[in-house]
Design a protein around this motif. Sequence first.
Motif, PDB file in Angstrom:
ATOM      1  N   SER A   1      38.909  37.162  46.324  1.00 36.15           N
ATOM      2  CA  SER A   1      37.856  36.723  47.255  1.00 36.15           C
ATOM      3  C   SER A   1      36.460  36.833  46.657  1.00 36.15           C
ATOM      4  O   SER A   1      35.504  36.293  47.222  1.00 36.15           O
ATOM      5  N   ALA A   2      36.317  37.506  45.519  1.00 42.72           N
ATOM      6  CA  ALA A   2      35.022  37.581  44.834  1.00 42.72           C
ATOM      7  C   ALA A   2      34.758  36.346  43.979  1.00 42.72           C
ATOM      8  O   ALA A   2      33.660  36.218  43.417  1.00 42.72           O
ATOM      9  N   TYR A   3      35.728  35.441  43.896  1.00 45.32           N
ATOM     10  CA  TYR A   3      35.616  34.299  42.985  1.00 45.32           C
ATOM     11  C   TYR A   3      35.929  32.992  43.711  1.00 45.32           C
ATOM     12  O   TYR A   3      36.671  32.152  43.210  1.00 45.32           O
ATOM     13  N   CYS A   4      35.338  32.816  44.888  1.00 45.97           N
ATOM     14  CA  CYS A   4      35.737  31.686  45.737  1.00 45.97           C
ATOM     15  C   CYS A   4      35.428  30.331  45.115  1.00 45.97           C
ATOM     16  O   CYS A   4      36.180  29.364  45.321  1.00 45.97           O
ATOM     17  N   SER A   5      34.341  30.218  44.352  1.00 48.03           N
ATOM     18  CA  SER A   5      34.024  28.924  43.738  1.00 48.03           C
ATOM     19  C   SER A   5      35.078  28.545  42.699  1.00 48.03           C
ATOM     20  O   SER A   5      35.458  27.379  42.582  1.00 48.03           O
ATOM     21  N   ALA A   6      35.557  29.528  41.944  1.00 47.75           N
ATOM     22  CA  ALA A   6      36.631  29.258  40.987  1.00 47.75           C
ATOM     23  C   ALA A   6      37.940  28.963  41.707  1.00 47.75           C
ATOM     24  O   ALA A   6      38.730  28.114  41.278  1.00 47.75           O
TER      25      ALA A   6
END
Length: 679
Positions: free
Chosen positions: A577-582
């Motif tokens: 959830s810390a990397y939503c754009s990826a």
Amino acid sequence: MPNSNPNKLIHEKSPYLLQHAHNPVHWYPWGAEAFDKARSEDKPVFLSIGYASCHWCHVMEEESFEDPQVADLLNKDFISIKVDREERPDIDAVYMSVCQAMTGSGGWPMSVFLTPDQKPFFAATYLPKTSRYHLTGLIELLPQISALWKQDRFRLLQIGNEITEHLNTAGTPYGTVSLTEKEISKALDALKDSYDKYFGGFGTAPKFPTPSILLFLLQQYRQTGDQDSLLMAEHTLKRMFQGGIFDHIGGGFSRYSTDAQWLVPHFEKMLYDNALLTQTYTEAYLSCKDPIFPETVASTISYVQKELSHPEGGFYCSQDADSEGEEGKYYTFSVEEILEVLGAEKGKAYCRRYDITDYGNFEAKNIPNLLKESDVFISPEELKQMKQFLYEYRRNRTSLFTDKKILTSWNCLMISALSEAASVFGRSDYLKTARKAEAFLDRYLKKENGLLFLRWCDGEAAYDGQLDDYAFYCLAMLSLYRVTFSDDYLKKAIQAAGHMISLFYDAQHGGFFLYSKKSEKLIARPKELYDGALPSGNSAALQALSMLYHMTGDRRYRDCMDQTFACFSADLSANPSAYCSALMVLSTEFLTSRQLVITSKKESLPEEFQKLLSKYHPLDLAVLVKTEQNKDYLASIAPFTEEYPVQSDKVSCYLCQNQTCSAPVYDARSLHDLLQAAD
């Protein structure tokens, strides 16, 4: 008190650095002169990093950097360097990592003590003049550090070496993990756990808009029909619009809310927030058709056009939180002011509608908001007139400082947002503004060979473009291509992607470094995927690579994308959830790939085709338009397009999925049915 004899910052262009040019502190800009002087005088370096619209940066300047006692201590025992984090995101990223590693948190102003070789041995954020509560004051801290430098230097050097070694090993992959749809599910579960069901948003105060999360949730609804994802995004966007974080008089959003309900913002306004939220509200409208969303988009774009626009087309960085030394003064009102401006009857109606009371909701004044239900009806025409009167009154009452730097990366975010809004809402004026901004970048922030500068200010372009500049530029050109289908923008996107791979890509381990292999070498070369207030440069690069691969079939883009995911796979799997754009790219890769080639005798598509395509995100549907004029160019970048003839009497649409192509269709209705069947 300002010093009549300016320090070395007086020769800089950055508004933030110029704000400190008359401090009694002998500030230097970052550069060889400062570090050479530190070596020759055998002194440690005091590095202070901030930005022009930062409230606590102003507080620290007023308390400490304008104070003769603090200045004497700094000037006697240290070489002091000021950095504008927006001009030098590379320096900011390196020492923010230091601050987080040493203290467990970070922010601005950032205060770091270094050796003359740039190695850090002490880090903090805001420091008061004198100690209070848990904060050590500069008056106490500076003599202590000076004494340690003279008496126990080996200890400080050892700390500096250990931190530097940590920074240089942190970016190396410690193993790869096979990424699956489970990462998407884990991210959604984590977001549901942290979701505020009443006020919207995620976590507790302070609360940030998190457009990367909201865009990911909207994508999950588009791709899977997940109603929970839509509910979380839609409710959060409505509550933000209702709160004081949204400027109900002048439009636009402040940077974050200091409370859980979005009422009291940290009043500074940043271009990047307003760009990303424009994009988010636009995409949300496609999913739920809430009439508040186009209203919010229009108001936010209007704010940017009125307050953050250079006459030639670029967009300025930000506006300050403070007016006349008081945070929020520009934005708050008393009941008496409202009645004076609008008259008794209209003023009372406005106060009831926007929660303006005698006791106030912020330091005895009022932030207009719609968080409380009201039975007051004001017609749209009358409300528009009220807002205009209050807007003019507010501007004449006091003023806000505007940081007039023009940053390539943030301008590209705004160009993308304007292009998407132009497509979805059929607003040619938004497209005109986007194209004017792109022309500004082309004229002032781009070299003849396509390489980018990072910023333009007061007639000067400076600093080599970094990863964010190239990745966001590539996405902006693809956004303009999607709404215009002009080959010029596609060519610029492909050129920028080539430079991005050449200058930033880590061919050994995958992923993209923050700054170029040709740029100034710092003590570390960061490589990050984590989304902060902005999507990370690596996430933006992944999105650009995915779009270009599906548009052209060029394996170079696919290979870089795969290796970048491999590089970050362990981190992404551990905390998705810390990397939503990826994750938006990863989620798309698990779906059926779709490419649409449209052939047309004319260079522009009929309006009904444009309207249909505006409903599809570029990650979900790759589109190329082939004409007689561009067929040779398209064949050179996407050889498969040679197979599709340009017919003189009609528009032809060829949809391919998973290397299987459907028979062509020739009208928008048939194309709509074909795309719907494929969903």
